[in-house]
Write an enzyme that holds these catalytic residues in place. Structure first.
Site, PDB file in Angstrom:
ATOM      1  N   LYS A  70       0.763  -1.262  -0.194  1.00  0.00           N
ATOM      2  CA  LYS A  70       0.038   0.083   0.073  1.00  0.00           C
ATOM      3  C   LYS A  70       0.853   1.296   0.200  1.00  0.00           C
ATOM      4  CE  LYS A  70      -4.131  -1.971   2.191  1.00  0.00           C
ATOM      5  NZ  LYS A  70      -4.917  -1.747   3.629  1.00  0.00           N
ATOM      6  N   GLU A  71       0.610   2.185  -0.864  1.00  0.00           N
ATOM      7  CA  GLU A  71       1.169   3.565  -0.633  1.00  0.00           C
ATOM      8  C   GLU A  71       0.259   4.522  -0.621  1.00  0.00           C
ATOM      9  OE1 GLU A  71       3.095   3.964  -4.722  1.00  0.00           O
ATOM     10  OE2 GLU A  71       1.023   4.494  -5.681  1.00  0.00           O
ATOM     11  N   LYS A  83       4.214  14.786  -7.552  1.00  0.00           N
ATOM     12  CA  LYS A  83       3.397  13.676  -6.881  1.00  0.00           C
ATOM     13  C   LYS A  83       4.308  12.920  -6.240  1.00  0.00           C
ATOM     14  CE  LYS A  83      -0.726  11.527  -7.741  1.00  0.00           C
ATOM     15  NZ  LYS A  83      -1.388  10.545  -8.630  1.00  0.00           N
TER      16      LYS A  83
END
Length: 163
Positions: A70-71, A83
């Protein structure tokens, strides 16, 4: 142990078009759809594409190192077109990394083109230093992702010119 690797690619589209893709959730959708050799799934766990958005990336086994992680979007700077994401669960953290940050920076190159500068910044526990070579795989994956994004952007550019 810490380090930084980067890759640059000229995209051939105006900076605003490039940022429209990279600065949105559309980018994750593109990866999930157009890179089946790397990604099994790219899922939005929470968020709307802004800071705090969490994605779960699941990779084709044997392609990258980690099978999934998960990021979290830690920076979405529309003005400077940057970003940043950081791994917050699984993947690289299980391999001894204490920081694994990916950064996309869209840089204007004239009126009709832009450059995508992709980078990985990492910190790795000394006892896991043998996993440092995995970062090379990650930057190669980012180079492939950049190429897919370039093809997508230029395909859209050609389609709009034909109309």
């Amino acid at each position: 142990m810490s380090g930084h690797l980067e890759h640059e690619l000229e995209l051939g589209v105006p900076v605003t078009e490039a940022w429209d893709l990279f600065g949105s959730l559309q980018f994750g959708e593109l990866l999930g759809k157009d890179m089946p050799s790397l990604f099994q799934k790219v899922e939005v766990v929470e968020g709307d594409g802004g800071v705090g958005t969490v994605l779960k990336l699941t990779f084709v086994p044997g392609t990258l190192g980690p099978t999934s992680y998960k990021e979290k979007f830690t920076k979405v700077d529309k003005e400077n077109r940057i970003k940043e994401t950081e791994v917050i669960e699984g993947g690289y953290l299980e391999l001894g990394f204490t920081l694994f940050r990916v950064r996309f920076h869209i840089i204007e190159k004239g009126e009709d083109s832009s450059i995508l500068k992709s980078s990985v910044e990492y910190q790795l526990k000394q006892e896991a230093s043998e996993n440092g070579s995995i970062v090379s795989n990650a930057i190669q994956a980012l180079a492939s992702i950049a190429q897919v994004a370039k093809l997508h952007l230029n395909k859209n550019k050609l389609a709009s010119q034909e109309k």
